[in-house]
Design an enzyme around this catalytic site. Structure first.
Site, PDB file in Angstrom:
ATOM      1  CB  SER A   1      -1.580   1.293  20.436  1.00  0.00           C
ATOM      2  OG  SER A   1      -1.999   0.130  20.645  1.00  0.00           O
TER       3      SER A   1
ATOM      4  CG  ASN B   1      -7.722  -7.532  16.585  1.00  0.00           C
ATOM      5  OD1 ASN B   1      -6.727  -6.917  16.127  1.00  0.00           O
ATOM      6  ND2 ASN B   1      -8.999  -7.132  16.993  1.00  0.00           N
TER       7      ASN B   1
ATOM      8  N   GLY C   1      -1.866  -5.878  22.861  1.00  0.00           N
ATOM      9  CA  GLY C   1      -2.051  -7.294  22.384  1.00  0.00           C
ATOM     10  C   GLY C   1      -1.353  -7.742  20.999  1.00  0.00           C
ATOM     11  CG  ASP C   2       1.259  -9.945  18.157  1.00  0.00           C
ATOM     12  OD1 ASP C   2       1.471  -9.049  17.483  1.00  0.00           O
ATOM     13  OD2 ASP C   2       1.480 -11.318  17.898  1.00  0.00           O
TER      14      ASP C   2
ATOM     15  CD  GLN D   1       5.637  -2.910  17.129  1.00  0.00           C
ATOM     16  OE1 GLN D   1       5.417  -4.271  16.978  1.00  0.00           O
ATOM     17  NE2 GLN D   1       4.479  -2.505  16.729  1.00  0.00           N
TER      18      GLN D   1
ATOM     19  CE  LYS E   1       4.364  -3.599  12.921  1.00  0.00           C
ATOM     20  NZ  LYS E   1       3.536  -4.389  13.613  1.00  0.00           N
TER      21      LYS E   1
ATOM     22  CE  LYS F   1       4.566  -8.177  18.942  1.00  0.00           C
ATOM     23  NZ  LYS F   1       3.808  -7.331  18.328  1.00  0.00           N
TER      24      LYS F   1
ATOM     25  CE  LYS G   1       1.251   1.160  22.472  1.00  0.00           C
ATOM     26  NZ  LYS G   1       1.302  -0.329  23.074  1.00  0.00           N
TER      27      LYS G   1
ATOM     28  CB  THR H   1      -4.592  -4.255  13.092  1.00  0.00           C
ATOM     29  OG1 THR H   1      -4.110  -3.623  14.282  1.00  0.00           O
ATOM     30  CG2 THR H   1      -3.148  -4.836  12.346  1.00  0.00           C
TER      31      THR H   1
END
Ligand code: NDP
Ligand code: 2IT
Length: 458
Positions: free
Chosen positions: A390, A253, A177-178, A123, A126, A138, A102, A222
């Site tokens: 998410s 964002n 997204g990123d 990630q 996290k 990622k 993820k 976020t």
């Protein structure tokens, strides 16, 4: 254990960690961001390895730094003038011990293997911290969305997904997204995935529009989560956002919704930026204008001063850190806040720094904050709200239902409080009280490491 034995063991652990780190550097030459992310985590893990030598015996560090799979692929597309263009796409499927891979997709010209590996590595920890069943991954491409027409964006994302669709799935790997990837890009990708696979598998991507099965509050998650985390950290010292002066880098964002929540909690946000420069509005930024410029019109932040002439625009985005503030929230990109910027913030009396972006502070900047008693919230803990929601989107998709904004926001708030508590607890347990860098790394690591031990050498 006698003191002498303890010292010998600590030296063994140090030699082991140094050895693995050296292998990472040798195997992945010229990938400075990736090395930086690995080093930061490794520096926190010595006491964990001393206490649990089984992780060394099981080769956990050697395994955790090596992605389970890296996919690199050609992304050909045709621009509006009929020219054929080629970009490079990536997906790093880093670690699936605790759940399907993820993590987000980044479209930015700076994307390369080092960037995607550093982000994928972060990630893992996290996602573990969120308490949800998600592994680390990622991806992205060295595509520059700036100045591209809507049709060019669509053709590019469709080509990207044509390849990516072969490697992802609701129980396999779930991108989101990123930087450079928001609801529009996710929408085009979801459409293309559906066409390629011939089925409506909503849980394959997150950050979808609400009518495609997206979650309310994902867009805000976020930024809101970062502020919830910093609020928790400040509460312990009897401080709060109320009446504080805040600077937030970026105007994408994460930044926009960090500003929104900080303002809601009574702070005055005086500055934000984009990659070209920053604006300073001493009486407080008008967020509606920033949203209109950035979310609707895709314009530069410099345009703000034409609408609000009392504000000032300065070129050089890093200059934002020279503005005196109580709370600084770096929410743009990696290594945007260096030692010099940290020194200036400290000299100006900053109370708290919360990383909305991934690895925005350099190693030296982090040390400066920790040594100066600044409350410091590291990205992998403070910006985990996005991926947490998410995971809530995945849960809603599996159950084929949709929760209200308030319900998701309340869950997000709880998750951020839990991440704070667990990171503080781990820091305390491993002799680094109050150090959230160490605490987050350890709390994130242990769950993944224990699961890897249970699942055998794979
Ligand atoms: P966006 O694309 O929405 O916004 C990015 C912002 O950062 C823009 O203002 C952009 O300016 C600026 N920026 C990007 N690259 C640079 C650069 N090289 N130098 C200076 N400024 C730059 O991205 P997000 O808000 O989604 O992401 C921001 C950060 O937060 C990233 O580090 C991302 O990894 C992290 N993050 C994002 C999450 C999410 O849910 N979206 C979740 C967790 C972390 P410009 O428009 O000029 O390029
Ligand atoms: O860095 C991140 O956590 C993200 N870009 C969000 C990942 C996600 O899967 O929502």
């Amino acid at each position: 254990m006698k003191t002498i034995e303890r010292v010998e063991q600590a030296q063994d652990v140090l030699a082991y960690v140094d050895g693995v780190y050296q292998t990472v550097k040798d195997r992945n030459p010229n990938e400075s961001e990736f090395h930086q992310a690995v080093k930061e985590v490794f520096d926190s893990l010595m006491p964990v390895l001393e206490k649990n030598p089984v992780y060394m015996k099981q080769g956990i560090l050697e395994r955790i730094v090596e992605p389970e799979r890296i996919i690199s692929f050609r992304v050909p597309w045709v621009d509006d003038q009929g020219n054929v263009k080629v970009n490079r796409g990536f997906r790093v499927q880093y670690n699936s011990a605790i759940g399907p891979y993820k993590g987000g997709l980044r479209f930015h010209p700076s994307v390369n293997a080092s960037i995607i590996k550093f982000l994928g590595f972060e990630q893992i920890f996290k996602n573990s911290l969120t308490g949800q069943p998600i592994g680390g991954g990622k991806g992205g491409a060295d595509f520059d969305p700036k100045g591209k027409s809507d049709m060019e964006i669509m053709r590019f994302t469709q080509s990207f997904m044509t390849e990516l669709s072969q490697h992802i799935g609701a129980d396999v790997d779930v991108p989101a997204g990123d930087i450079g990837v928001g609801a529009r890009e996710i929408g085009y990708m979801f459409g293309q995935y559906k066409k390629m696979r011939g089925g409506y598998e909503a849980g394959v991507l997150t950050g979808k529009s609400i009518d495609s099965g997206g979650s309310l509050a994902r867009k805000e998650a976020t930024g809101y989560g970062t502020v919830y985390f910093v609020e928790e950290m400040m509460k312990e010292k009897g401080k709060s956002f109320e009446g504080s002066t805040v600077t937030v880098s970026g105007s994408g964002n994460v930044s926009i919704y960090a500003m929104e929540k900080a303002m809601e909690l009574g702070a005055k946000v005086v500055a934000c930026s984009d990659s070209a420069g920053y604006i300073y509005d001493k009486d407080g930024i008008n967020l509606a204008t920033v949203k209109q410029l950035k979310e609707v019109e895709s314009k530069r932040i410099s345009e703000y001063v034409t609408i609000h002439p009392e504000a000032h625009y300065f070129e050089d985005c890093a200059g934002i850190w020279s503005i005196p503030c109580d709370i600084a929230l770096p929410c743009a990109t990696q290594n945007e806040l260096d030692e010099m910027a940290a020194k200036i913030l400290v000299a100006n009396g900053v109370v708290a720094v919360g990383e909305g972006a991934n690895m925005p502070s350099t190693h030296a900047a982090v040390q400066m904050f920790l040594n100066s008693d600044v409350l410091f919230a590291p990205g992998k803990a403070a910006n985990a709200g996005g991926v947490s929601v998410s995971a809530l989107e995945m849960a809603q998709n599996s159950a084929r239902l949709a929760w209200s904004f308030e319900e998701v926001d309340a869950k997000l708030h709880d998750i951020m409080k839990n991440i704070y508590r667990n990171s503080m607890k781990a820091a305390e347990e491993y002799d680094a009280p109050g150090n959230l860098v160490v605490g987050a790394n350890i709390a994130g690591f242990i769950k993944v490491a224990d699961t890897m031990v249970m699942q055998g050498v794979i």
